[in-house]
Design an enzyme around this catalytic site. Structure first.
Site, PDB file in Angstrom:
ATOM      1  N   PRO A 190      -8.218   0.351   5.588  1.00  0.00           N
ATOM      2  CA  PRO A 190      -8.394  -0.616   4.502  1.00  0.00           C
ATOM      3  C   PRO A 190      -8.943  -1.942   5.028  1.00  0.00           C
ATOM      4  O   PRO A 190      -8.655  -2.346   6.155  1.00  0.00           O
ATOM      5  CB  PRO A 190      -6.973  -0.835   3.956  1.00  0.00           C
TER       6      PRO A 190
ATOM      7  N   TYR B 215      -2.776  -6.179  17.076  1.00  0.00           N
ATOM      8  CA  TYR B 215      -2.969  -5.383  15.854  1.00  0.00           C
ATOM      9  C   TYR B 215      -4.267  -4.569  15.937  1.00  0.00           C
ATOM     10  O   TYR B 215      -4.294  -3.387  15.590  1.00  0.00           O
ATOM     11  CB  TYR B 215      -2.996  -6.352  14.673  1.00  0.00           C
TER      12      TYR B 215
ATOM     13  N   GLN C 171     -10.321  -8.791  15.308  1.00  0.00           N
ATOM     14  CA  GLN C 171     -10.096 -10.028  14.550  1.00  0.00           C
ATOM     15  C   GLN C 171      -9.443 -11.078  15.445  1.00  0.00           C
ATOM     16  O   GLN C 171      -8.594 -10.748  16.287  1.00  0.00           O
ATOM     17  CB  GLN C 171      -9.227  -9.738  13.309  1.00  0.00           C
TER      18      GLN C 171
ATOM     19  N   ILE D 239       0.838  -1.210   0.000  1.00  0.00           N
ATOM     20  CA  ILE D 239       0.000   0.000   0.000  1.00  0.00           C
ATOM     21  C   ILE D 239       0.869   1.255   0.000  1.00  0.00           C
ATOM     22  O   ILE D 239       0.555   2.249  -0.665  1.00  0.00           O
ATOM     23  CB  ILE D 239      -0.940  -0.029   1.238  1.00  0.00           C
TER      24      ILE D 239
ATOM     25  N   GLY E  81      -7.005 -13.603  16.881  1.00  0.00           N
ATOM     26  CA  GLY E  81      -5.541 -13.697  16.802  1.00  0.00           C
ATOM     27  C   GLY E  81      -4.861 -12.351  16.640  1.00  0.00           C
ATOM     28  O   GLY E  81      -3.656 -12.292  16.401  1.00  0.00           O
TER      29      GLY E  81
ATOM     30  N   ILE F 285       3.119  -3.835  10.800  1.00  0.00           N
ATOM     31  CA  ILE F 285       3.429  -5.273  10.809  1.00  0.00           C
ATOM     32  C   ILE F 285       2.302  -6.013  11.524  1.00  0.00           C
ATOM     33  O   ILE F 285       1.499  -5.405  12.234  1.00  0.00           O
ATOM     34  CB  ILE F 285       4.761  -5.580  11.547  1.00  0.00           C
TER      35      ILE F 285
HETATM   36  P1  NDP Z   1       3.743  -4.615   3.554  1.00  0.00           P
HETATM   37  O1  NDP Z   1       4.217  -5.676   4.484  1.00  0.00           O
HETATM   38  O2  NDP Z   1       3.695  -4.845   2.085  1.00  0.00           O
HETATM   39  O3  NDP Z   1       4.613  -3.275   3.777  1.00  0.00           O
HETATM   40  C1  NDP Z   1       4.953  -2.832   5.039  1.00  0.00           C
HETATM   41  C2  NDP Z   1       5.966  -1.713   4.904  1.00  0.00           C
HETATM   42  O4  NDP Z   1       6.247  -1.207   6.223  1.00  0.00           O
HETATM   43  C3  NDP Z   1       7.297  -2.167   4.333  1.00  0.00           C
HETATM   44  O5  NDP Z   1       7.807  -1.143   3.485  1.00  0.00           O
HETATM   45  C4  NDP Z   1       8.190  -2.288   5.562  1.00  0.00           C
HETATM   46  O6  NDP Z   1       9.568  -2.076   5.281  1.00  0.00           O
HETATM   47  C5  NDP Z   1       7.649  -1.158   6.397  1.00  0.00           C
HETATM   48  N1  NDP Z   1       7.973  -1.286   7.810  1.00  0.00           N
HETATM   49  C6  NDP Z   1       7.640  -2.294   8.669  1.00  0.00           C
HETATM   50  N2  NDP Z   1       8.171  -2.058   9.889  1.00  0.00           N
HETATM   51  C7  NDP Z   1       8.842  -0.879   9.791  1.00  0.00           C
HETATM   52  C8  NDP Z   1       9.638  -0.109  10.681  1.00  0.00           C
HETATM   53  N3  NDP Z   1       9.838  -0.498  11.961  1.00  0.00           N
HETATM   54  N4  NDP Z   1      10.212   1.027  10.232  1.00  0.00           N
HETATM   55  C9  NDP Z   1      10.031   1.448   8.942  1.00  0.00           C
HETATM   56  N5  NDP Z   1       9.283   0.763   8.047  1.00  0.00           N
HETATM   57  C10 NDP Z   1       8.709  -0.381   8.469  1.00  0.00           C
HETATM   58  O7  NDP Z   1       2.325  -4.180   4.162  1.00  0.00           O
HETATM   59  P2  NDP Z   1       0.997  -3.591   3.508  1.00  0.00           P
HETATM   60  O8  NDP Z   1       1.293  -2.746   2.337  1.00  0.00           O
HETATM   61  O9  NDP Z   1       0.015  -4.664   3.426  1.00  0.00           O
HETATM   62  O10 NDP Z   1       0.515  -2.668   4.739  1.00  0.00           O
HETATM   63  C11 NDP Z   1       0.700  -1.269   4.782  1.00  0.00           C
HETATM   64  C12 NDP Z   1      -0.153  -0.731   5.919  1.00  0.00           C
HETATM   65  O11 NDP Z   1      -1.522  -1.009   5.666  1.00  0.00           O
HETATM   66  C13 NDP Z   1       0.161  -1.355   7.278  1.00  0.00           C
HETATM   67  O12 NDP Z   1       0.060  -0.366   8.285  1.00  0.00           O
HETATM   68  C14 NDP Z   1      -0.930  -2.370   7.438  1.00  0.00           C
HETATM   69  O13 NDP Z   1      -1.184  -2.669   8.788  1.00  0.00           O
HETATM   70  C15 NDP Z   1      -2.088  -1.649   6.783  1.00  0.00           C
HETATM   71  N6  NDP Z   1      -3.169  -2.518   6.346  1.00  0.00           N
HETATM   72  C16 NDP Z   1      -2.937  -3.514   5.444  1.00  0.00           C
HETATM   73  C17 NDP Z   1      -3.972  -4.327   5.030  1.00  0.00           C
HETATM   74  C18 NDP Z   1      -3.775  -5.426   4.050  1.00  0.00           C
HETATM   75  O14 NDP Z   1      -4.725  -6.212   3.894  1.00  0.00           O
HETATM   76  N7  NDP Z   1      -2.652  -5.544   3.371  1.00  0.00           N
HETATM   77  C19 NDP Z   1      -5.332  -4.139   5.551  1.00  0.00           C
HETATM   78  C20 NDP Z   1      -5.463  -3.056   6.478  1.00  0.00           C
HETATM   79  C21 NDP Z   1      -4.409  -2.280   6.851  1.00  0.00           C
HETATM   80  P3  NDP Z   1      10.515  -3.369   4.871  1.00  0.00           P
HETATM   81  O15 NDP Z   1       9.943  -3.865   3.567  1.00  0.00           O
HETATM   82  O16 NDP Z   1      11.867  -2.812   4.742  1.00  0.00           O
HETATM   83  O17 NDP Z   1      10.354  -4.335   5.982  1.00  0.00           O
END
Ligand code: NDP
Length: 241
Positions: A178, A148, A142, A14, A144, A86
């Site tokens: 989302p 989160y 949700q 995203i 588990g 995460i």
């Molecule tokens: P991804 O796992 O694809 O991407 C997560 C991103 O966050 C990566 O770029 C990762 O970097 C970065 N990240 C994680 N931890 C850290 C940290 N400590 N410092 C800096 N960057 C960090 O996740 P999504 O795109 O699915 O999710 C994006 C957001 O949307 C999240 O907040 C998620 O909770 C939320 N969301 C997602 C949903 C889904 O169904 N996918 C639904 C609802 C919400 P790196 O790659 O280097 O680890």
């Protein structure tokens, strides 16, 4: 320079879609990430968007990261998208303190560290846009995911409070919630579980990262200055009330 936007976790999923949408709309964009150098390198090569590695759970790194981005572009952050997140899923009786703390610090405390690092400059400028990426599971809960769901629900309260205290300064603060979206985070869910989750989505499919990015783009627009403290649900038709 056009308005400077910073997206945390901006190199995949995203966050990457959001960076691309912002760039396409003419904003100047910087993408933060945590550890996946390979993904960040590919993203930078593919998009031309500059990437910055720091851990958003570390308040000092957040301040230094923001300074570096501002120094590189010669401006201040006008748009912040708190997207990094995460999951560490476990049932309550098996949830470790580590799992709890990792999710609370990445999905909630980081939003405080990053917002604090940019908000003074926004107040001085009399303009700012902050969008926090929450989740349908923060709204519904949700199995588990007590960690989160608590963090993502916390973001909604954070959004409303910061929106109120920033409203007179031209800064809007909103959340996007989302539903299940087709990214690495969701691809990690076991297939049978994912199938049953999709079956519960009225539209009958996962969201696309671009569809979430589209909502962020709307909220950060100069024209969206009368929308603040709001949570925009983008989840294929779940109703919250
Ligand atoms: P991804 O796992 O694809 O991407 C997560 C991103 O966050 C990566 O770029 C990762 O970097 C970065 N990240 C994680 N931890 C850290 C940290 N400590 N410092 C800096 N960057 C960090 O996740 P999504 O795109 O699915 O999710 C994006 C957001 O949307 C999240 O907040 C998620 O909770 C939320 N969301 C997602 C949903 C889904 O169904 N996918 C639904 C609802 C919400 P790196 O790659 O280097 O680890």
């Amino acid at each position: 320079m056009t308005r400077l936007a910073l997206v945390t976790g901006g190199t995949t999923g995203i966050g990457a879609a959001t960076c691309n949408a912002l760039k396409e709309a003419g904003y100047t964009v910087a993408a933060n990430y945590a550890s996946n150098d390979e993904a960040a390198k590919k993203f930078e090569q593919d998009t031309g968007i500059k990437t910055y590695k720091w851990d958003v759970t570390d308040p000092e790194q957040c301040v230094k990261g923001v300074e570096k981005v501002c120094g590189d572009f010669g401006g201040t952050i006008e748009i912040l998208v708190n997207n990094a997140g995460i999951t560490r899923d476990a049932m309550m009786h098996k949830m470790t303190v580590e799992n709890w703390n990792a999710v609370l610090s990445t999905d909630l405390s980081a939003c405080f560290y990053m917002s604090r690092a940019v908000v003074s400059a926004m107040r001085e400028k009399g303009f700012g846009r902050i969008v926090n990426i929450s989740s349908v599971n923060g709204q519904m809960g949700q199995i588990g995911q007590t960690n989160y769901s608590a963090a993502k629900a916390g973001l909604i309260g954070f959004t409303k409070a910061l929106a109120r205290e920033s409203a007179s300064k031209g800064i809007t603060v909103n959340a996007v919630a989302p539903g299940y979206t087709d990214t690495a985070m969701v691809r990690a869910v076991p297939e049978p579980v994912l199938k049953s989750l999709i079956a519960q989505i009225p539209i009958g499919r996962l969201g696309r990262p671009e569809e979430i990015a589209h909502a962020v783009l709307f909220l950060v627009s100069d024209k969206s200055g009368f929308i603040t403290g709001e949570t925009l649900s983008i989840n294929g038709g779940h109703h919250m009330e």
